[in-house]
Design an enzyme around this catalytic site. Structure first.
Site, PDB file in Angstrom:
ATOM      1  N   ASP A 113      37.634  38.663  47.212  1.00  0.00           N
ATOM      2  CA  ASP A 113      38.301  37.550  47.854  1.00  0.00           C
ATOM      3  C   ASP A 113      38.149  37.667  49.385  1.00  0.00           C
ATOM      4  O   ASP A 113      37.030  37.701  49.874  1.00  0.00           O
ATOM      5  CB  ASP A 113      39.759  37.525  47.375  1.00  0.00           C
ATOM      6  CG  ASP A 113      40.534  36.297  47.792  1.00  0.00           C
ATOM      7  OD1 ASP A 113      40.408  35.267  47.107  1.00  0.00           O
ATOM      8  OD2 ASP A 113      41.261  36.362  48.804  1.00  0.00           O
ATOM      9  N   HIS A 278      41.095  35.748  38.303  1.00  0.00           N
ATOM     10  CA  HIS A 278      40.615  36.051  39.648  1.00  0.00           C
ATOM     11  C   HIS A 278      40.794  37.518  40.011  1.00  0.00           C
ATOM     12  O   HIS A 278      39.951  38.087  40.717  1.00  0.00           O
ATOM     13  CB  HIS A 278      41.379  35.172  40.644  1.00  0.00           C
ATOM     14  CG  HIS A 278      41.042  35.406  42.076  1.00  0.00           C
ATOM     15  ND1 HIS A 278      39.774  35.222  42.584  1.00  0.00           N
ATOM     16  CD2 HIS A 278      41.817  35.795  43.124  1.00  0.00           C
ATOM     17  CE1 HIS A 278      39.774  35.478  43.894  1.00  0.00           C
ATOM     18  NE2 HIS A 278      41.004  35.828  44.240  1.00  0.00           N
TER      19      HIS A 278
END
Length: 305
Positions: A113, A278
């Site tokens: 990320d 995620h």
């Protein structure tokens, strides 16, 4: 006390004027170094499972990025939004300085990320230092903005909120920080048990205390980071080291070819999808650790020093 990675030492390491990073360091002192960078809204703890799996063969370094966790949180530089204090270039320089302070001129680097964007910038700016590069569940900044359009862009509403000039986004998020940051921990997770209660509490507490710096990090990605990435794309600069990219199977759903986007930056690329949410280092640590071992087994980039 906040949870820690078992068996790791915790250090505060100065990396720039007035800025020190908190880092968990452990593993095999005779093994090659691997630096792991966390994402949003997390801290170094997101790597706890993967770090344990790599520790037998590598020195593993897990810092909190500047502006996050227990690391220093300098004020956003004056002179307008999107400035250099939280530019990925500046944050990448922190990482290189951290590794050097710990005795490593060359190291492998993996990020998730936001940490993947820092790792990406480090690979472009410091090819003499980064031997191998892994990026988890993100697109490079320019590609991210290119593909965000129409109703599909609703999934990235926070990108647009935190890109606004200083003031409003910080006030809005600070009014209900646990609801804001907890929203992403909930909707991005592939399972309710991926993030234990004590780790979730640590993430929320750390984020609650870092609203201005987290917003500044995102604001930079709508400002100076775009400028830096555009300059590299226009100049034809590429990631010359072996690169691994792991992503959820979200490319097709959003209407773009994620692997092709990455291949334009990384000629020596291995791209794979992982069947999880995620937070893949927490949800699928075996798969992530295996991919990192595969990456580290590839022929490293030659030093230019």
């Amino acid at each position: 006390m906040s949870p820690r990675i078992p068996g790791f030492d915790y250090r505060r390491v100065p990396v720039a004027d007035g800025v020190a990073l908190s880092a968990a360091v452990g593993g095999n002192p005779d093994g090659s170094p691997v630096v792991l960078l966390h994402g949003f809204p997390q801290t170094h703890l997101m790597w706890r499972h993967v770090a344990a799996r790599l520790a037998a063969d590598h020195t593993v370094i897990c810092p909190d990025l500047r502006g996050y966790g227990a690391s220093d949180k300098p004020a956003e530089a004056a002179g307008g939004p999107g400035g250099g204090t939280y530019a990925k270039r500046t944050m990448a320089e922190d990482v290189v300085a951290l590794a050097r302070a710990l005795g490593y001129e060359r190291f492998a680097l993996a990020g998730h990320d936001r940490g993947a964007l820092v790792a990406f910038r480090a690979g472009l700016d410091h090819p003499d230092a980064v031997t191998h590069l892994a990026c988890l569940d993100v697109l490079p900044t320019l590609d991210m903005w290119d593909v965000m359009h129409g109703v599909s862009a609703a999934v990235g509403f926070h990108l647009y909120l935190m890109a606004q000039p200083p003031g409003l986004p910080e006030e809005m998020i600070a009014a209900a920080p646990d609801a804001f940051f907890g929203h992403f921990l909930d909707i991005w997770s592939g399972g309710a048990d991926a993030i234990p209660a004590d780790v979730r509490a640590a993430y929320l507490a750390a984020s609650r205390e870092a609203v201005p710096s987290i917003v500044a990090d995102y604001r930079a990605s709508a400002g100076v980071d775009v400028e830096h990435d555009t300059a590299d794309r226009d100049a034809g600069n590429l990631l010359r080291m072996p690169v691994a990219v792991l992503q959820q199977d979200w490319g097709a759903a959003l209407g773009f070819d994620a692997a092709a986007r990455w291949r334009a930056w990384a000629p020596d690329l291995r791209h794979a999808t992982v069947a999880c949410g995620h937070f893949m280092a927490e949800e699928a640590p075996d798969e992530v650790a295996a991919a990192l071992r595969d990456l580290l087994a590839r022929t490293p980039a030659a030093t230019t020093a």
